[in-house]
Write a protein that holds these residues in place. Structure first.
Motif, PDB file in Angstrom:
ATOM      1  N   HIS A   1      36.105  46.886  65.661  1.00 30.89           N
ATOM      2  CA  HIS A   1      35.686  46.986  67.269  1.00 30.89           C
ATOM      3  C   HIS A   1      36.629  47.003  68.017  1.00 30.89           C
ATOM      4  O   HIS A   1      37.882  47.149  67.723  1.00 30.89           O
ATOM      5  CB  HIS A   1      34.974  45.380  67.295  1.00 30.89           C
ATOM      6  CG  HIS A   1      36.031  44.101  67.338  1.00 30.89           C
ATOM      7  ND1 HIS A   1      36.633  43.656  66.270  1.00 30.89           N
ATOM      8  CD2 HIS A   1      36.406  43.536  68.569  1.00 30.89           C
ATOM      9  CE1 HIS A   1      37.374  43.006  66.815  1.00 30.89           C
ATOM     10  NE2 HIS A   1      37.419  42.687  68.099  1.00 30.89           N
ATOM     11  N   GLY A   2      36.287  47.164  69.353  1.00 30.06           N
ATOM     12  CA  GLY A   2      37.140  47.409  70.442  1.00 30.06           C
ATOM     13  C   GLY A   2      37.454  48.946  70.735  1.00 30.06           C
ATOM     14  O   GLY A   2      36.366  49.353  70.268  1.00 30.06           O
ATOM     15  N   GLU A   3      38.250  49.135  71.518  1.00 29.93           N
ATOM     16  CA  GLU A   3      38.338  50.477  72.014  1.00 29.93           C
ATOM     17  C   GLU A   3      38.844  51.645  71.361  1.00 29.93           C
ATOM     18  O   GLU A   3      38.877  52.740  71.584  1.00 29.93           O
ATOM     19  CB  GLU A   3      39.187  50.597  73.418  1.00 29.93           C
ATOM     20  CG  GLU A   3      40.625  50.189  73.402  1.00 29.93           C
ATOM     21  CD  GLU A   3      41.280  49.896  74.816  1.00 29.93           C
ATOM     22  OE1 GLU A   3      42.530  50.701  74.965  1.00 29.93           O
ATOM     23  OE2 GLU A   3      40.702  49.319  75.159  1.00 29.93           O
ATOM     24  N   LEU A   4      39.293  51.359  70.088  1.00 24.34           N
ATOM     25  CA  LEU A   4      39.980  52.296  69.153  1.00 24.34           C
ATOM     26  C   LEU A   4      38.934  52.519  68.061  1.00 24.34           C
ATOM     27  O   LEU A   4      38.343  51.494  67.296  1.00 24.34           O
ATOM     28  CB  LEU A   4      41.239  51.701  68.521  1.00 24.34           C
ATOM     29  CG  LEU A   4      42.516  51.976  69.340  1.00 24.34           C
ATOM     30  CD1 LEU A   4      43.718  51.593  68.719  1.00 24.34           C
ATOM     31  CD2 LEU A   4      42.643  53.741  69.623  1.00 24.34           C
ATOM     32  N   ASP A   5      38.571  53.644  67.682  1.00 23.01           N
ATOM     33  CA  ASP A   5      37.927  54.011  66.457  1.00 23.01           C
ATOM     34  C   ASP A   5      38.921  54.317  65.312  1.00 23.01           C
ATOM     35  O   ASP A   5      39.458  55.350  65.216  1.00 23.01           O
ATOM     36  CB  ASP A   5      37.154  55.238  66.642  1.00 23.01           C
ATOM     37  CG  ASP A   5      36.204  55.855  65.544  1.00 23.01           C
ATOM     38  OD1 ASP A   5      36.052  55.034  64.550  1.00 23.01           O
ATOM     39  OD2 ASP A   5      35.474  56.729  65.520  1.00 23.01           O
ATOM     40  N   TYR A   6      38.980  53.200  64.567  1.00 23.19           N
ATOM     41  CA  TYR A   6      39.909  53.128  63.528  1.00 23.19           C
ATOM     42  C   TYR A   6      39.502  54.151  62.380  1.00 23.19           C
ATOM     43  O   TYR A   6      40.429  54.693  61.464  1.00 23.19           O
ATOM     44  CB  TYR A   6      40.343  51.934  63.018  1.00 23.19           C
ATOM     45  CG  TYR A   6      41.653  51.273  63.873  1.00 23.19           C
ATOM     46  CD1 TYR A   6      42.769  52.007  63.539  1.00 23.19           C
ATOM     47  CD2 TYR A   6      41.301  50.269  64.708  1.00 23.19           C
ATOM     48  CE1 TYR A   6      43.776  51.441  64.518  1.00 23.19           C
ATOM     49  CE2 TYR A   6      42.341  49.494  65.168  1.00 23.19           C
ATOM     50  CZ  TYR A   6      43.666  50.212  65.351  1.00 23.19           C
ATOM     51  OH  TYR A   6      44.671  49.661  66.000  1.00 23.19           O
ATOM     52  N   ALA A   7      38.474  54.162  62.074  1.00 20.45           N
ATOM     53  CA  ALA A   7      37.976  55.411  61.234  1.00 20.45           C
ATOM     54  C   ALA A   7      38.340  56.797  61.540  1.00 20.45           C
ATOM     55  O   ALA A   7      39.035  57.372  60.746  1.00 20.45           O
ATOM     56  CB  ALA A   7      36.386  55.453  61.196  1.00 20.45           C
ATOM     57  N   HIS A   8      38.316  57.101  63.046  1.00 15.80           N
ATOM     58  CA  HIS A   8      38.930  58.408  63.148  1.00 15.80           C
ATOM     59  C   HIS A   8      40.486  58.370  63.056  1.00 15.80           C
ATOM     60  O   HIS A   8      41.236  59.307  62.595  1.00 15.80           O
ATOM     61  CB  HIS A   8      38.448  58.569  64.620  1.00 15.80           C
ATOM     62  CG  HIS A   8      39.035  59.763  65.382  1.00 15.80           C
ATOM     63  ND1 HIS A   8      38.852  61.016  65.028  1.00 15.80           N
ATOM     64  CD2 HIS A   8      40.275  59.948  66.103  1.00 15.80           C
ATOM     65  CE1 HIS A   8      39.728  61.913  65.715  1.00 15.80           C
ATOM     66  NE2 HIS A   8      40.575  61.120  66.377  1.00 15.80           N
ATOM     67  N   VAL A   9      41.059  57.444  63.544  1.00 16.14           N
ATOM     68  CA  VAL A   9      42.643  57.217  63.491  1.00 16.14           C
ATOM     69  C   VAL A   9      43.103  57.278  62.135  1.00 16.14           C
ATOM     70  O   VAL A   9      43.959  58.094  61.884  1.00 16.14           O
ATOM     71  CB  VAL A   9      43.184  55.946  64.430  1.00 16.14           C
ATOM     72  CG1 VAL A   9      44.663  55.797  64.054  1.00 16.14           C
ATOM     73  CG2 VAL A   9      42.707  55.767  65.713  1.00 16.14           C
ATOM     74  N   PHE A  10      42.514  56.633  61.198  1.00 19.56           N
ATOM     75  CA  PHE A  10      43.009  56.446  59.970  1.00 19.56           C
ATOM     76  C   PHE A  10      42.763  57.903  59.243  1.00 19.56           C
ATOM     77  O   PHE A  10      43.517  58.426  58.352  1.00 19.56           O
ATOM     78  CB  PHE A  10      42.364  55.529  59.101  1.00 19.56           C
ATOM     79  CG  PHE A  10      42.804  54.124  59.446  1.00 19.56           C
ATOM     80  CD1 PHE A  10      43.860  53.847  60.440  1.00 19.56           C
ATOM     81  CD2 PHE A  10      42.031  52.979  59.117  1.00 19.56           C
ATOM     82  CE1 PHE A  10      44.396  52.456  60.665  1.00 19.56           C
ATOM     83  CE2 PHE A  10      42.496  51.565  59.445  1.00 19.56           C
ATOM     84  CZ  PHE A  10      43.588  51.299  60.212  1.00 19.56           C
ATOM     85  N   THR A  11      41.714  58.516  59.560  1.00 21.94           N
ATOM     86  CA  THR A  11      41.370  59.956  59.091  1.00 21.94           C
ATOM     87  C   THR A  11      42.466  60.981  59.386  1.00 21.94           C
ATOM     88  O   THR A  11      43.030  61.667  58.905  1.00 21.94           O
ATOM     89  CB  THR A  11      39.970  60.308  59.331  1.00 21.94           C
ATOM     90  OG1 THR A  11      39.018  59.625  58.888  1.00 21.94           O
ATOM     91  CG2 THR A  11      39.703  61.759  58.895  1.00 21.94           C
ATOM     92  N   ALA A  12      42.748  60.878  60.651  1.00 26.88           N
ATOM     93  CA  ALA A  12      43.781  61.636  61.216  1.00 26.88           C
ATOM     94  C   ALA A  12      44.986  61.354  60.659  1.00 26.88           C
ATOM     95  O   ALA A  12      45.904  62.305  60.344  1.00 26.88           O
ATOM     96  CB  ALA A  12      43.850  61.648  62.825  1.00 26.88           C
ATOM     97  N   ILE A  13      45.465  60.212  60.481  1.00 26.04           N
ATOM     98  CA  ILE A  13      46.875  59.585  60.083  1.00 26.04           C
ATOM     99  C   ILE A  13      46.665  60.336  58.476  1.00 26.04           C
ATOM    100  O   ILE A  13      47.663  60.913  57.989  1.00 26.04           O
ATOM    101  CB  ILE A  13      46.995  58.325  59.905  1.00 26.04           C
ATOM    102  CG1 ILE A  13      47.377  57.931  61.185  1.00 26.04           C
ATOM    103  CG2 ILE A  13      47.958  57.889  59.001  1.00 26.04           C
ATOM    104  CD1 ILE A  13      47.347  56.425  61.413  1.00 26.04           C
ATOM    105  N   ASP A  14      45.581  60.269  57.661  1.00 26.30           N
ATOM    106  CA  ASP A  14      45.693  60.496  56.334  1.00 26.30           C
ATOM    107  C   ASP A  14      45.670  62.203  56.091  1.00 26.30           C
ATOM    108  O   ASP A  14      46.419  62.764  55.376  1.00 26.30           O
ATOM    109  CB  ASP A  14      44.296  60.177  55.642  1.00 26.30           C
ATOM    110  CG  ASP A  14      44.319  60.505  54.205  1.00 26.30           C
ATOM    111  OD1 ASP A  14      44.874  60.063  53.493  1.00 26.30           O
ATOM    112  OD2 ASP A  14      43.033  61.465  53.797  1.00 26.30           O
ATOM    113  N   THR A  15      45.019  62.762  57.105  1.00 28.91           N
ATOM    114  CA  THR A  15      45.128  64.344  57.031  1.00 28.91           C
ATOM    115  C   THR A  15      46.462  64.760  57.309  1.00 28.91           C
ATOM    116  O   THR A  15      46.792  65.959  56.899  1.00 28.91           O
ATOM    117  CB  THR A  15      44.135  64.735  58.245  1.00 28.91           C
ATOM    118  OG1 THR A  15      42.874  64.320  57.996  1.00 28.91           O
ATOM    119  CG2 THR A  15      44.262  66.338  58.237  1.00 28.91           C
TER     120      THR A  15
END
Length: 255
Positions: free
Chosen positions: A211-225
């Motif tokens: 929850h909150g202002e960060l979309d960690y699904a997006h952040v983690f996908t970017a980190i993984d990529t």
């Protein structure tokens, strides 16, 4: 994704060896901690061997808590105390096969603080190199730690490049860096070569990352990529028992 449990916040009600076992039972891939020094390192090492987990990192002591200190390495005049804290942390890391030590800067500012921090980091890096230990520096946000010396990834990167030690790396804490400017995925890509560890929590409440202002699904996908394959540090403050707050892992582990 692989996740590390930061036992400074998760299962903080348990003795550290028991918290390591709890992290293993919950499905974490590694652990990390804040200030484990009151626990015999042999007890921690035994728990790590029993669970097969690795301790990714620990912090140097904050200093005099009654005076509100939050690190010593950037405090002019406190070099002896700062280096004693570095020695202690490195000795504990060696005894527990911990991979990294976060050298805490403290509340300070200005050119003298910069020079002091750099000198103490050089001391830490040279001592750590003999045992293959990484030295981490972490920017903290100015709401949780007003007056802290190190506040941005750019400032940390400048210090790392200035000193040129191969074992000096950036602790990329998504929670702190989001508060101090955001643009996390671009920041991560820009600083990827000098990042030694990643931590996360929701913003602004430092809770679970679902929850909150960060979309960690997006952040983690970017980190993984971008090719990051190491465990990400869950350094959030659970509301209630830690075991009841782990629903996010099922979603984000496969995001």
């Amino acid at each position: 994704m692989k996740f590390s449990a930061n036992l400074g916040f998760l299962w903080a009600d348990l003795p550290l060896p028991q918290a390591i076992h709890a992290a293993k039972a919950a499905g974490f891939d590694a652990v990390e901690c804040h200030w484990p020094f009151d626990v015999p390192p042999a007890d921690v090492r035994a728990a790590l061997q029993e669970t097969g987990l690795t301790m990714l990192g620990l912090n140097t002591r904050r200093g005099d808590l009654d005076r509100g200190e939050n690190g010593l390495a950037a405090l002019p005049g406190r070099e002896a105390d700062a280096r004693a804290a570095i020695d202690e942390a490195l000795e504990y890391a060696v005894a527990t096969d911990t991979q990294a030590v976060h050298v805490m800067a403290g509340f300070s500012g200005g050119p003298r603080a910069h020079r002091t921090f750099c000198d103490n980091l050089t001391y830490a890096c040279e001592k750590a190199a003999a045992n293959g230990i990484t030295i981490l520096i972490e920017p903290l946000n100015h709401y949780d730690a007003p007056g802290y010396f190190l506040t941005t990834a750019a400032q940390a990167a400048a210090i790392i490049h200035e000193l040129g030690h191969s074992n000096l790396k950036l602790m990329f804490d998504c929670y702190h860096l989001q508060i101090m400017g955001g643009d996390l995925t671009r920041q991560f890509e820009k600083h990827l070569a000098i990042i030694g560890h990643i931590q996360f929590a929701s913003v602004p409440d430092r809770g679970t990352p679902d929850h909150g202002e960060l979309d960690y699904a997006h952040v983690f996908t970017a980190i993984d990529t971008l090719g990051w394959g190491l465990a990400l540090g869950a350094e959030y403050k659970p509301k209630g028992a830690t075991d009841t707050t782990l629903g996010w892992m099922k979603t984000l582990k496969h995001s």
